[in-house]
Scaffold this motif. Sequence first.
Motif, short mmCIF file in Angstrom:
data_model
loop_
_atom_site.label_atom_id
_atom_site.label_comp_id
_atom_site.label_asym_id
_atom_site.label_seq_id
_atom_site.Cartn_x
_atom_site.Cartn_y
_atom_site.Cartn_z
N SER A 421 -27.02 -8.79 27.49
CA SER A 421 -26.30 -9.56 26.48
C SER A 421 -25.45 -10.65 27.11
CB SER A 421 -25.41 -8.63 25.64
OG SER A 421 -26.17 -7.66 24.97
N LEU A 422 -24.82 -10.33 28.26
CA LEU A 422 -23.99 -11.33 28.93
C LEU A 422 -24.82 -12.49 29.44
CD1 LEU A 422 -21.30 -12.33 30.00
CD2 LEU A 422 -21.64 -10.91 32.03
N LEU A 423 -25.99 -12.21 29.99
CA LEU A 423 -26.85 -13.27 30.50
C LEU A 423 -27.22 -14.25 29.38
CD1 LEU A 423 -27.09 -11.57 33.11
CD2 LEU A 423 -29.51 -12.10 33.09
N THR A 424 -27.58 -13.70 28.22
CA THR A 424 -27.97 -14.54 27.10
C THR A 424 -26.79 -15.36 26.58
OG1 THR A 424 -29.64 -12.90 26.48
CG2 THR A 424 -29.01 -14.51 24.81
N ALA A 425 -25.63 -14.70 26.45
CA ALA A 425 -24.44 -15.40 25.96
C ALA A 425 -24.00 -16.47 26.95
CB ALA A 425 -23.31 -14.40 25.71
N ALA A 426 -24.10 -16.18 28.24
CA ALA A 426 -23.71 -17.16 29.26
C ALA A 426 -24.60 -18.40 29.18
CB ALA A 426 -23.79 -16.53 30.64
#
Length: 478
Positions: A421-426
């Motif tokens: 999720s963090l990769l996508t949000a970043a």
Amino acid sequence: MHERSSVAELAKTLKADMDRYSPGEKLPSSRVLVERHRVSPVTVSRALALLAAEGLVVTRPGAGAYRAEPRTAVPVAGDTSWQEVALSADAATELVPRAVDASGVLVTLSAPPPGVIEFNGGYLHPSLQPEQALAAALARAGRRPGAWGRPPIDGLPELREWFAREIGGSVTAAEVLITAGGQPAIATALRALAPPGTPVLVESPTYPGMLAVARSAGLRPVPVPTDAGGVRPELLEAAFRATGARVFVCQPLFQNPTGTVLQPDRRREAIRIARAAGAFIVEDDFARRLVHEDAGPLPAPLAAADPDGVVVHVYSLTKPTSPSLRVGALAARGPVLERLRAIQVVDSFFVPRPLQEAALELVGSPAWPRHLRAVSQELRSRREAMAGALARHLPELTPPHVPSGGYQLWSRLPDTLPESSLLTAALRAGVAVAPGRPYFCAEPPAGHIRLSFAGVAGPAEIAEGVRRLRAAVDELTS
């Protein structure tokens, strides 16, 4: 503007203007395009090359560029579905599947979309690469007598001697083979040292490219946990005993991704343990020339203190120079050297002589030590900028260890922050980071991300990247 963006934009503009010209009609000269679009001659040349690769333009040396004739026929699409059966028919009997997941490698090789800050890179930013020195070295190399002739199979003697001096200890030029960079050298070493289907011990976490190479050779990576002092000797010994492995791959200096340095007592223990197991250590010394100026004296390579031929040493010029200077070395002693040589000859014959000559010109020039000093200073500055920005704005991602060499920080994620999720949000926020999952060959103990500070333009871009990463974290936790 970044050169890559300028080339893409000019190519897009020229493509839009293509209907102004009839097939076979000459396009404006490079000089006219330079003046009209206010770009450099190099940008014009590269943009035309892009259009030529797409079949829209034909370039004629000395005459200029012309609109290509239209394609008269569209090739009929074939049926390749039979390949699914052919590629997987033996999967049930294979000890290790031949299908290789290269996603962990592609993360660091693929350029992010325009405007996205590159915290996932694995190479120096163009501003840190010695482009002028490389160009000069390549020009001098091209004028050397016999520069385009067939080189010695093992590599140029002078270049082998230089690598032997770099490694140190009692390593001689006769024990060095020139390779096409570090990745092929690791592949050659693993194929030489372990038959398909057998285990190979690796640090956990470790470089995804090495895991991909091991699996493509049909080997089964087995993780050996590390801590702040590097690989844990008692677990290394237990892993050799439990698996019967005959190879351990490690990065004792500024390990990727953790940045740790193998402690002196553990260095001796690792060699002793491998020797007792009748096993080899593949030492990937990729970061020796990525040391930061505040690092202090570096430990010698494992190979420098190994008279018995336990260590097969890998050293590459690619990381401290350019992704395209793919020149490295394998160093080994004893019968294994002949096997390494045979595999390399079968795979690639030899490293192109002009590239070897250029590497020799570069490392022998006054520009080489100047470049290394500049990189050392810049990497320290960028490391401090990133570590400081994380401490101020993202304390929950502050890394447990801030290395004094290499090009990355390794951060464990809070349990409440899913890695994917963090990769996508970043990426939505405009910053690309490397996921931690590909660095583990078994189940990871937690989510992680790797943040590179070498592939960005400087401290200002680092600060902006951390700000965007903060926004991504806030989006997920609000």
